[in-house]
Write a protein that holds these residues in place. Structure first.
Motif, PDB file in Angstrom:
ATOM      1  N   GLY A  56       0.803  -1.212   0.000  1.00  0.00           N
ATOM      2  CA  GLY A  56       0.000   0.000   0.000  1.00  0.00           C
ATOM      3  C   GLY A  56       0.836   1.261   0.000  1.00  0.00           C
ATOM      4  O   GLY A  56       0.639   2.149  -0.830  1.00  0.00           O
ATOM      5  N   THR A  57       1.781   1.365   0.915  1.00  0.00           N
ATOM      6  CA  THR A  57       2.591   2.580   1.020  1.00  0.00           C
ATOM      7  C   THR A  57       3.473   2.759  -0.212  1.00  0.00           C
ATOM      8  O   THR A  57       3.710   3.885  -0.659  1.00  0.00           O
ATOM      9  N   ARG A  58       3.943   1.659  -0.770  1.00  0.00           N
ATOM     10  CA  ARG A  58       4.798   1.762  -1.956  1.00  0.00           C
ATOM     11  C   ARG A  58       3.982   2.261  -3.156  1.00  0.00           C
ATOM     12  O   ARG A  58       4.461   3.086  -3.948  1.00  0.00           O
ATOM     13  N   LEU A  59       2.755   1.787  -3.280  1.00  0.00           N
ATOM     14  CA  LEU A  59       1.894   2.260  -4.362  1.00  0.00           C
ATOM     15  C   LEU A  59       1.540   3.732  -4.179  1.00  0.00           C
ATOM     16  O   LEU A  59       1.475   4.494  -5.145  1.00  0.00           O
ATOM     17  N   ALA A  60       1.323   4.143  -2.937  1.00  0.00           N
ATOM     18  CA  ALA A  60       1.024   5.547  -2.663  1.00  0.00           C
ATOM     19  C   ALA A  60       2.194   6.426  -3.075  1.00  0.00           C
ATOM     20  O   ALA A  60       2.008   7.505  -3.665  1.00  0.00           O
ATOM     21  N   ARG A  61       3.406   5.975  -2.780  1.00  0.00           N
ATOM     22  CA  ARG A  61       4.592   6.739  -3.163  1.00  0.00           C
ATOM     23  C   ARG A  61       4.721   6.819  -4.682  1.00  0.00           C
ATOM     24  O   ARG A  61       5.073   7.870  -5.237  1.00  0.00           O
ATOM     25  N   LEU A  62       4.389   5.716  -5.349  1.00  0.00           N
ATOM     26  CA  LEU A  62       4.453   5.706  -6.811  1.00  0.00           C
ATOM     27  C   LEU A  62       3.454   6.710  -7.394  1.00  0.00           C
ATOM     28  O   LEU A  62       3.781   7.455  -8.329  1.00  0.00           O
ATOM     29  N   PHE A  63       2.259   6.748  -6.834  1.00  0.00           N
ATOM     30  CA  PHE A  63       1.252   7.720  -7.289  1.00  0.00           C
ATOM     31  C   PHE A  63       1.757   9.152  -7.100  1.00  0.00           C
ATOM     32  O   PHE A  63       1.640   9.999  -7.993  1.00  0.00           O
ATOM     33  N   ASN A  64       2.277   9.423  -5.925  1.00  0.00           N
ATOM     34  CA  ASN A  64       2.701  10.792  -5.605  1.00  0.00           C
ATOM     35  C   ASN A  64       3.882  11.237  -6.473  1.00  0.00           C
ATOM     36  O   ASN A  64       3.920  12.367  -6.967  1.00  0.00           O
ATOM     37  N   GLU A  65       4.857  10.349  -6.643  1.00  0.00           N
ATOM     38  CA  GLU A  65       6.066  10.715  -7.374  1.00  0.00           C
ATOM     39  C   GLU A  65       5.828  10.804  -8.882  1.00  0.00           C
ATOM     40  O   GLU A  65       6.490  11.582  -9.571  1.00  0.00           O
ATOM     41  N   ARG A  66       4.916  10.006  -9.381  1.00  0.00           N
ATOM     42  CA  ARG A  66       4.705   9.930 -10.834  1.00  0.00           C
ATOM     43  C   ARG A  66       3.361  10.527 -11.276  1.00  0.00           C
ATOM     44  O   ARG A  66       2.891  10.248 -12.376  1.00  0.00           O
TER      45      ARG A  66
ATOM     46  N   SER B 131      -2.927   2.160   5.561  1.00  0.00           N
ATOM     47  CA  SER B 131      -2.562   0.800   5.939  1.00  0.00           C
ATOM     48  C   SER B 131      -1.681   0.209   4.856  1.00  0.00           C
ATOM     49  O   SER B 131      -1.823   0.550   3.678  1.00  0.00           O
ATOM     50  N   ASP B 132      -0.764  -0.675   5.253  1.00  0.00           N
ATOM     51  CA  ASP B 132       0.106  -1.306   4.271  1.00  0.00           C
ATOM     52  C   ASP B 132      -0.601  -2.459   3.575  1.00  0.00           C
ATOM     53  O   ASP B 132      -0.065  -3.065   2.668  1.00  0.00           O
ATOM     54  N   ARG B 133      -1.814  -2.773   4.037  1.00  0.00           N
ATOM     55  CA  ARG B 133      -2.599  -3.820   3.392  1.00  0.00           C
ATOM     56  C   ARG B 133      -3.679  -3.164   2.542  1.00  0.00           C
ATOM     57  O   ARG B 133      -4.360  -2.255   2.978  1.00  0.00           O
ATOM     58  N   VAL B 134      -3.826  -3.658   1.323  1.00  0.00           N
ATOM     59  CA  VAL B 134      -4.748  -3.064   0.356  1.00  0.00           C
ATOM     60  C   VAL B 134      -6.016  -3.910   0.305  1.00  0.00           C
ATOM     61  O   VAL B 134      -5.994  -5.039  -0.188  1.00  0.00           O
ATOM     62  N   ASP B 135      -7.118  -3.358   0.824  1.00  0.00           N
ATOM     63  CA  ASP B 135      -8.395  -4.062   0.805  1.00  0.00           C
ATOM     64  C   ASP B 135      -9.491  -3.049   0.507  1.00  0.00           C
ATOM     65  O   ASP B 135      -9.885  -2.268   1.386  1.00  0.00           O
ATOM     66  N   PHE B 136      -9.984  -3.057  -0.715  1.00  0.00           N
ATOM     67  CA  PHE B 136     -10.956  -2.064  -1.165  1.00  0.00           C
ATOM     68  C   PHE B 136     -12.270  -2.133  -0.396  1.00  0.00           C
ATOM     69  O   PHE B 136     -13.030  -1.159  -0.380  1.00  0.00           O
TER      70      PHE B 136
END
Length: 305
Positions: free
Chosen positions: A6-16, A61-66
């Motif tokens: 989750g946090t890694r995807l959030a960083r990817l969204f923010n940076e890119r 959360s570091d777990r992704v659950d929609f």
């Protein structure tokens, strides 16, 4: 769906975000421009809002659950977008593409960043796929619900428009019916007529069925219910538009219209209504004389007698 990243995807969204925006907007605008009403500026604003709520959910959360409460804001945003697009005439696929069109740009950036870490790449690719599939399916579900609500509302509006009650004269109403009468429409007819009787204090209501294609037992029963309801409100009803075919059908069906005045045309029914209310319409003749007033009502009238 419970996977790490989750946090890694959030960083990817923010940076890119700017790069993703540059690829996502042209795809969405190509779809939206066919429907009209959505500008490129609006699409950019929607993208920024979408990324903001998704990042907030990912960072919580570091777990992704929609399906969890942490994604309530994302679901709310997607519901608003889906409802709006349903009203604008988008298709379910075009609405779901609001989400799905972001998958490929994300995959492309992950492949570059994680080329040396295939295990993490595979895990995050799976996380993105399952997350965006869930969001896309959610937009479709909301879209279908919104579209059904639009259809129901349009049907109700058409029912109201197809049952206009007009005032022909002081104390005389007319209700021209077009199309088939069913239980739902009869209820609308009855409500419209009774409300108009209350509003105008009318004593006579002419129900014209010239535009009703067929009269069967069910349609006749619906008409009789409307007549009975009007009588309870103190108004008598005249049914006009009894064509020869309908007259024969009513006789063959054995429907009892003995207590209902029926006429062949709306004009004939109007003459009877004027007589019942003690009114008449006169016009200048060839030598200026006025024709006589309509004669008195002669008991039960049927099929244009």
């Amino acid at each position: 769906m419970e996977t790490l990243g989750g946090t890694r995807l959030a960083r990817l969204f923010n940076e890119r975000q700017n790069e993703l925006l540059g690829e996502w907007v042209p795809q969405q605008y190509a779809i939206a421009s066919r429907r009209g009403g959505v500008t490129e500026v609006q699409l950019r604003d929607q993208f920024v809002q979408f990324v903001a709520v998704v990042c907030a959910a990912l960072e919580s959360s570091d777990r992704v659950d929609f399906k969890t409460r942490g994604w309530d804001e994302v679901r709310g945003f997607l519901a608003d977008v889906s409802t709006q697009r349903a009203r604008q005439g988008f298709t379910p696929v075009e609405t779901a593409m609001f989400v799905f069109s972001l998958k490929e740009p994300l995959f492309a950036r992950l492949r570059v960043e994680l080329a040396a870490d295939p295990a993490t790449l595979a895990e995050l690719t799976w996380t993105i796929s399952t997350l965006f599939d869930a969001m896309g399916l959610y937009t479709t579900e909301v879209f279908q619900t919104s579209r059904e609500q639009v259809i129901v509302r349009q049907q109700q509006e058409l029912l109201e428009l197809s049952t206009p009650v007009v005032q022909l004269w002081d104390g005389i109403l007319a209700l021209p019916l077009i199309g088939t009468l069913d239980s739902a429409r009869t209820q609308v007819v009855m409500e419209s007529l009774l409300q108009k009787i209350v509003d105008t204090g009318a004593a006579i209501a002419v129900i014209d069925i010239t535009g009703v294609p067929t009269v069967d037992t069910l349609v006749a029963q619906h008409l009789l219910k409307t007549v009975a309801a009007a009588r309870l409100m103190g108004a008598d009803c005249i049914i006009s538009g009894i064509r020869p075919q309908i007259a024969q059908t009513i006789v063959h069906l054995g429907v009892n219209l003995q207590n209902v005045i029926t006429k062949a045309t709306l004009a004939d029914a109007f003459v009877v209504a004027l007589s019942r209310t003690g009114k008449s319409v006169s016009g200048a003749g060839a030598h200026g004389e006025a024709p006589g007033a309509p004669g008195p009502l002669r008991g039960n009238q049927f099929a244009g007698d």
